[in-house]
Structure formats: C-alpha cells, structure tokens
Scaffold this motif. Structure first.
Motif, PDB file in Angstrom:
ATOM      1  N   PRO A   9     108.303  -3.251  -5.860  1.00 35.69           N
ATOM      2  CA  PRO A   9     109.150  -2.761  -4.763  1.00 35.69           C
ATOM      3  C   PRO A   9     110.516  -2.317  -5.281  1.00 35.69           C
ATOM      4  O   PRO A   9     111.125  -2.995  -6.110  1.00 35.69           O
ATOM      5  N   PRO A  10     110.997  -1.151  -4.794  1.00 37.85           N
ATOM      6  CA  PRO A  10     112.277  -0.635  -5.272  1.00 37.85           C
ATOM      7  C   PRO A  10     113.494  -1.281  -4.633  1.00 37.85           C
ATOM      8  O   PRO A  10     114.622  -1.066  -5.090  1.00 37.85           O
ATOM      9  N   GLY A  11     113.320  -2.068  -3.581  1.00 37.59           N
ATOM     10  CA  GLY A  11     114.452  -2.709  -2.931  1.00 37.59           C
ATOM     11  C   GLY A  11     114.045  -3.359  -1.627  1.00 37.59           C
ATOM     12  O   GLY A  11     112.897  -3.236  -1.185  1.00 37.59           O
ATOM     13  N   HIS A  12     114.987  -4.069  -1.008  1.00 38.55           N
ATOM     14  CA  HIS A  12     114.731  -4.768   0.249  1.00 38.55           C
ATOM     15  C   HIS A  12     115.908  -4.543   1.185  1.00 38.55           C
ATOM     16  O   HIS A  12     117.045  -4.416   0.727  1.00 38.55           O
ATOM     17  N   PRO A  13     115.694  -4.526   2.497  1.00 37.70           N
ATOM     18  CA  PRO A  13     114.366  -4.525   3.142  1.00 37.70           C
ATOM     19  C   PRO A  13     113.610  -3.236   2.838  1.00 37.70           C
ATOM     20  O   PRO A  13     114.227  -2.188   2.626  1.00 37.70           O
ATOM     21  N   LEU A  14     112.301  -3.337   2.848  1.00 33.42           N
ATOM     22  CA  LEU A  14     111.445  -2.211   2.461  1.00 33.42           C
ATOM     23  C   LEU A  14     110.698  -1.685   3.686  1.00 33.42           C
ATOM     24  O   LEU A  14     110.130  -2.460   4.456  1.00 33.42           O
ATOM     25  N   MET A  50     116.002   7.736   8.006  1.00 34.95           N
ATOM     26  CA  MET A  50     116.275   6.697   7.014  1.00 34.95           C
ATOM     27  C   MET A  50     117.663   6.821   6.402  1.00 34.95           C
ATOM     28  O   MET A  50     118.180   5.847   5.833  1.00 34.95           O
ATOM     29  N   LYS A  51     118.295   7.982   6.506  1.00 38.03           N
ATOM     30  CA  LYS A  51     119.636   8.149   5.923  1.00 38.03           C
ATOM     31  C   LYS A  51     120.645   7.197   6.541  1.00 38.03           C
ATOM     32  O   LYS A  51     121.620   6.821   5.899  1.00 38.03           O
ATOM     33  N   GLY A  52     120.432   6.818   7.767  1.00 36.35           N
ATOM     34  CA  GLY A  52     121.381   5.941   8.432  1.00 36.35           C
ATOM     35  C   GLY A  52     120.963   4.494   8.469  1.00 36.35           C
ATOM     36  O   GLY A  52     121.516   3.709   9.253  1.00 36.35           O
ATOM     37  N   ILE A  53     119.980   4.103   7.673  1.00 30.94           N
ATOM     38  CA  ILE A  53     119.467   2.738   7.702  1.00 30.94           C
ATOM     39  C   ILE A  53     119.669   2.088   6.339  1.00 30.94           C
ATOM     40  O   ILE A  53     119.362   2.687   5.296  1.00 30.94           O
ATOM     41  N   ASP A  54     120.174   0.881   6.334  1.00 38.14           N
ATOM     42  CA  ASP A  54     120.401   0.144   5.092  1.00 38.14           C
ATOM     43  C   ASP A  54     119.090  -0.505   4.651  1.00 38.14           C
ATOM     44  O   ASP A  54     118.870  -1.712   4.813  1.00 38.14           O
ATOM     45  N   ALA A  55     118.204   0.316   4.134  1.00 31.37           N
ATOM     46  CA  ALA A  55     116.888  -0.136   3.677  1.00 31.37           C
ATOM     47  C   ALA A  55     116.346   0.881   2.686  1.00 31.37           C
ATOM     48  O   ALA A  55     116.861   1.998   2.567  1.00 31.37           O
ATOM     49  N   THR A  56     115.315   0.491   1.982  1.00 32.70           N
ATOM     50  CA  THR A  56     114.625   1.380   1.055  1.00 32.70           C
ATOM     51  C   THR A  56     113.260   1.707   1.633  1.00 32.70           C
ATOM     52  O   THR A  56     112.600   0.820   2.190  1.00 32.70           O
ATOM     53  N   ALA A  57     112.850   2.956   1.514  1.00 36.05           N
ATOM     54  CA  ALA A  57     111.550   3.358   2.056  1.00 36.05           C
ATOM     55  C   ALA A  57     110.660   3.921   0.964  1.00 36.05           C
ATOM     56  O   ALA A  57     111.143   4.562   0.020  1.00 36.05           O
ATOM     57  N   VAL A  58     109.376   3.666   1.107  1.00 38.25           N
ATOM     58  CA  VAL A  58     108.349   4.232   0.241  1.00 38.25           C
ATOM     59  C   VAL A  58     107.403   5.018   1.136  1.00 38.25           C
ATOM     60  O   VAL A  58     106.900   4.485   2.133  1.00 38.25           O
ATOM     61  N   PRO A  82     117.887   9.972  -0.158  1.00 32.60           N
ATOM     62  CA  PRO A  82     118.061   9.209  -1.404  1.00 32.60           C
ATOM     63  C   PRO A  82     117.395   7.837  -1.395  1.00 32.60           C
ATOM     64  O   PRO A  82     117.003   7.331  -2.453  1.00 32.60           O
ATOM     65  N   ASN A  83     117.280   7.229  -0.220  1.00 28.71           N
ATOM     66  CA  ASN A  83     116.670   5.892  -0.143  1.00 28.71           C
ATOM     67  C   ASN A  83     115.183   5.941   0.199  1.00 28.71           C
ATOM     68  O   ASN A  83     114.596   4.936   0.619  1.00 28.71           O
ATOM     69  N   VAL A  84     114.558   7.109   0.022  1.00 26.11           N
ATOM     70  CA  VAL A  84     113.117   7.271   0.252  1.00 26.11           C
ATOM     71  C   VAL A  84     112.466   7.808  -1.014  1.00 26.11           C
ATOM     72  O   VAL A  84     112.895   8.833  -1.557  1.00 26.11           O
ATOM     73  N   SER A  85     111.443   7.122  -1.506  1.00 31.07           N
ATOM     74  CA  SER A  85     110.678   7.609  -2.657  1.00 31.07           C
ATOM     75  C   SER A  85     109.314   8.091  -2.194  1.00 31.07           C
ATOM     76  O   SER A  85     108.679   7.459  -1.337  1.00 31.07           O
ATOM     77  N   LEU A  86     108.871   9.229  -2.743  1.00 32.02           N
ATOM     78  CA  LEU A  86     107.590   9.835  -2.377  1.00 32.02           C
ATOM     79  C   LEU A  86     106.542   9.518  -3.436  1.00 32.02           C
ATOM     80  O   LEU A  86     106.819   9.564  -4.636  1.00 32.02           O
ATOM     81  N   HIS A  87     105.332   9.247  -2.964  1.00 34.54           N
ATOM     82  CA  HIS A  87     104.221   8.951  -3.860  1.00 34.54           C
ATOM     83  C   HIS A  87     102.959   9.576  -3.279  1.00 34.54           C
ATOM     84  O   HIS A  87     102.744   9.531  -2.067  1.00 34.54           O
ATOM     85  N   ASP A  88     102.112  10.136  -4.138  1.00 37.21           N
ATOM     86  CA  ASP A  88     100.839  10.646  -3.657  1.00 37.21           C
ATOM     87  C   ASP A  88      99.978   9.509  -3.120  1.00 37.21           C
ATOM     88  O   ASP A  88      99.348   9.633  -2.070  1.00 37.21           O
ATOM     89  N   TRP A  89      99.968   8.411  -3.861  1.00 34.40           N
ATOM     90  CA  TRP A  89      99.123   7.282  -3.430  1.00 34.40           C
ATOM     91  C   TRP A  89      99.575   6.008  -4.124  1.00 34.40           C
ATOM     92  O   TRP A  89      99.837   5.994  -5.332  1.00 34.40           O
ATOM     93  N   ILE A  90      99.706   4.964  -3.363  1.00 34.23           N
ATOM     94  CA  ILE A  90      99.871   3.596  -3.852  1.00 34.23           C
ATOM     95  C   ILE A  90      99.022   2.739  -2.922  1.00 34.23           C
ATOM     96  O   ILE A  90      99.053   2.935  -1.701  1.00 34.23           O
ATOM     97  N   HIS A 116     105.509  -6.786   0.648  1.00 33.70           N
ATOM     98  CA  HIS A 116     106.959  -6.705   0.484  1.00 33.70           C
ATOM     99  C   HIS A 116     107.638  -5.975   1.646  1.00 33.70           C
ATOM    100  O   HIS A 116     108.864  -5.870   1.676  1.00 33.70           O
ATOM    101  N   ALA A 117     106.861  -5.444   2.584  1.00 35.33           N
ATOM    102  CA  ALA A 117     107.408  -4.554   3.614  1.00 35.33           C
ATOM    103  C   ALA A 117     107.955  -5.328   4.805  1.00 35.33           C
ATOM    104  O   ALA A 117     107.400  -6.350   5.223  1.00 35.33           O
ATOM    105  N   ALA A 118     109.048  -4.785   5.361  1.00 30.61           N
ATOM    106  CA  ALA A 118     109.630  -5.341   6.579  1.00 30.61           C
ATOM    107  C   ALA A 118     109.209  -4.557   7.806  1.00 30.61           C
ATOM    108  O   ALA A 118     109.297  -5.062   8.926  1.00 30.61           O
ATOM    109  N   ALA A 119     108.754  -3.308   7.612  1.00 32.17           N
ATOM    110  CA  ALA A 119     108.314  -2.469   8.731  1.00 32.17           C
ATOM    111  C   ALA A 119     107.463  -1.338   8.178  1.00 32.17           C
ATOM    112  O   ALA A 119     107.548  -0.977   7.000  1.00 32.17           O
TER     113      ALA A 119
END
Length: 396
Positions: A229-234, A257-265, A281-289, A297-300
C-alpha cells in the motif's frame, strides 16, 4: 429454500470421493474471478476440473492447475474492440449463449464429466445438462432475485434471450417456453442446483420458494501479490473490468480525490489503458492488481457496484461509494445503501458530490461497522467452501 443436511455434507467429504467437474463460462468480466476460485478449490481437494470457455481465459485457467478447452464448434463473438461496449453486440452474444451449437459442444465434452457447472448467462450449457441428465449446476454470480425474478416479476434478460432459447430448444427436441414465461426461473428449476454466489441477507426477498437454490456466499480467491500500500487511509477506485464508458466517471472521481487527505489506487481492468487517463497526485493507476491484495488495507472503495467487486469489498469489511452504470449495478448499489454499508450516488455525480460521499464513508464509522457485519456472514460461508461442499455432494 431447502438445504443439504450437515451430516450429508460430512459423509461425502469423509468418503473422499473424487469427481470430474466441467465448467462452462465466457469472458464476461466479474463472472470469472469467482468461477476460477471454485476451480482452484476443487483442485486443491483432489478433484479434476475442466473449463470450456473463451479463448482469452486459457492462461488464467491453466494458472489454477485446471484443464482448459476453448469454444470451437459454437461461434463465440469476437471480443469488442477498444472503446466499444459489449452491449453493442448483445444480440450476437445472446445468439451464442443460447445456441444449440453450444449445447452440442458441451454434450461432446460432458461424456467424461460427473458434474456440469454452467454460468447462469449460458442457457445453451444448461440445456446440455437437461439432455444428458447429468447433475447440473447454474452458477449465479449476481443477486438471485434480480437475475431470476427481476423487478416487478420481469427479469431484464428474459425477453431478449427467449427467442434464441426457444429456437435452440426446437432444434434439440426440447419443449419450448411460452411467451411471458420467466425464462431463467424455468431453466434454473430444471437444474439440479442453482448456486447463488451472494449472501441471502444481501439479496431482495424472493416471491416464491426455489427448492434447488442454495445461497453459498461469494467465492473469494487469495492470490499472491508483492504489492504494498502506498499510504493510509487508502481508497480503492474500481469500475468495471470491461468497457462501460467509465472514462468520465473516473476523471470526476480522480478530481474528487484532490480534496481528500487519502491515497487512492485505481485498477483499470481490460476496459481502459493508463494512457487514456491522467490522475490526481494522490491517485496511482494500475492495469491490474488483485483486489485481495488491496482490500485488507483499504478504508473505502469507490465502485460501479458490479457484484464481484461488492462481494470482495464485503469480504474484507470495506464500505463503498457506489456509482452504478448499468446491468445489475443499480440493484447492488441499492442493497449496499439499504444495508448501511455505503452510499449510492449517480454515475453522473459531479466531483464535489463524489468528494462528499468519499469523506462521509471514510469518517463515519457506521459504514465500516455494517460492512464488517457482511464480512462475518461471508466468513460463515467459508469464502467459497460452502459452494465447493454443495458441488461435492452431487457426487454421492
């Protein structure tokens, strides 16, 4: 709803009888993960499992240790090109799923099977079980009420599928269904079992008993992953793994997500590529995980509310913001909201509304508490073990 007794289940397992299971399915997105989870569990318990399906599934089936056969005699539509929804070829898909050619292809392979497990979207496979009189299971990867009885007693797939089903039944020498018949209900009533890979507590109440129905909970596969996980809350952002014109909804979610103090995947699946989107900046893109790697690890979760994603979120007790885009998603989102395990908002909601919904789910503990109640129910069903036991019982 009737149920197999505990003693009967234990007897079958104690005898150690091994069986040959034939699965028939197609590459439909959310239907694949629970199907492969069941294949893997059967193999781990010493059974044989073969999957007849879309050619694109070969590597994933072989990775489970099972055997794979691609459709050959029946004519599966070509995969939709990028940017084209499967619904735009829906008549081609229904013609294939309901065809007598599919029935005959399944019959040819079923000669060496003890149990036939047919995807609920494939009447042609269910009719093979009807003809061969082999123990046959309809594998339902959606809310059973929505799929079989529909809203106001009219399932959404019955009308479009009925002409194709009756054409195939005439060709196969089977009795056709009268107009207005609840098609899926009739087909499932003719199967040995209908396994609903959902929770009875999540479904809408049924209008009548279905004696061969078993609510067995979702089949959750634990897949190895080195992801961290890149950060919390996720926050997990996961819209359809198939294309549903979700680009704009994703962009608005990224903006939220720009206005939320969290990291998103964000996992994109097969519907889109990273090159088509730019994220905050606080969102990472992935084809598949594997979602099983992220959800502990997720909060939402922000999701289109496909059944597979909803069940995975529940399995880990994670609340949701649901933005349904079609298919069965409106029903799933409604149930999530009704149970208090998340919020349902429009797929067209502006970024400000999405931001408010994410913040509400992250900060109000009641949503997680309700989601964790669903997690305990899934644990009680064994995360797929109940389904495997029901399949094993058909060997007795």
């Amino acid at each position: 709803m009737t149920d197999t007794s505990k003693a009967s289940r234990e007897d079958v397992h104690a005898k150690g009888k091994k069986g040959r299971f034939l699965f028939v399915t197609f590459d439909g997105g959310g239907n694949i993960t629970p199907t492969l989870a069941l294949v893997r569990r059967l193999l781990q318990r010493g059974h044989q499992a073969t999957l007849l399906g879309s050619r694109a599934l070969a590597a994933r089936v072989i990775d489970t240790g099972g055997s794979f056969r691609a459709f050959e005699r029946s004519h599966e539509p070509d995969p939709s090109p990028p940017g084209v929804m499967g619904e735009e070829k829906i008549s081609e898909w229904f013609a294939f799923m309901c065809s007598s050619e599919l029935t005959r292809e399944v019959l040819a392979i079923a000669e060496t099977a003890d149990v036939l497990v047919a995807d609920c979207m494939m009447p042609g496979a269910l009719m093979a079980g009807e003809l061969k009189q082999i123990p046959t299971v309809a594998l339902v990867h959606a809310l059973y009420r929505w799929f079989v009885e529909g809203e106001n007693g009219v399932p959404s797939l019955d009308g479009p599928m009925s002409p194709f089903v009756n054409q195939a039944r005439r060709s196969l020498g089977l009795k056709t269904f009268a107009p207005g018949t609840q098609l899926m209900m009739r087909l499932f009533d003719g199967a040995t079992l209908a396994l609903a890979l959902t929770l009875e507590e999540f479904d809408y109440p049924l209008s009548r008993p279905h004696p061969n129905l078993r609510y067995v909970g979702p089949a959750i596969d634990t897949e190895a992953s080195t992801w961290k996980p890149p950060g919390h809350p996720l926050v997990l952002i996961s819209f359809s793994s198939t294309y549903m014109r979700q680009e704009d909804a994703l962009r608005r979610t990224f903006d939220a997500m720009k206005g939320i103090d969290a990291t998103a995947v964000c996992t994109l699946g097969h519907g889109l590529t990273q090159a088509q989107l730019s994220a905050a900046p606080n969102v990472s893109l992935h084809d598949w995980i594997p979602h099983g790697a992220i959800l502990p690890h997720a909060a939402a979760v922000v999701t289109h509310a496909g059944h597979s994603t909803v069940m995975a979120a529940f399995a880990y007790g994670v609340p949701m913001v649901c933005m349904p885009m079609g298919r069965d998603q409106n029903a799933n989102a409604d149930r999530v909201a009704t149970l208090g395990a998340g919020l349902a908002i429009s797929a067209d909601a502006p970024s400000g509304e999405i931001r408010d919904a994410i913040r509400e789910v992250l900060t109000n503990p009641s949503y997680r508490e309700r989601a964790q109640r669903m997690s305990k129910l899934i644990e009680g069903q064994g995360r797929g073990e109940r389904a495997v036991t029901e399949l094993e019982n058909l060997l007795s």
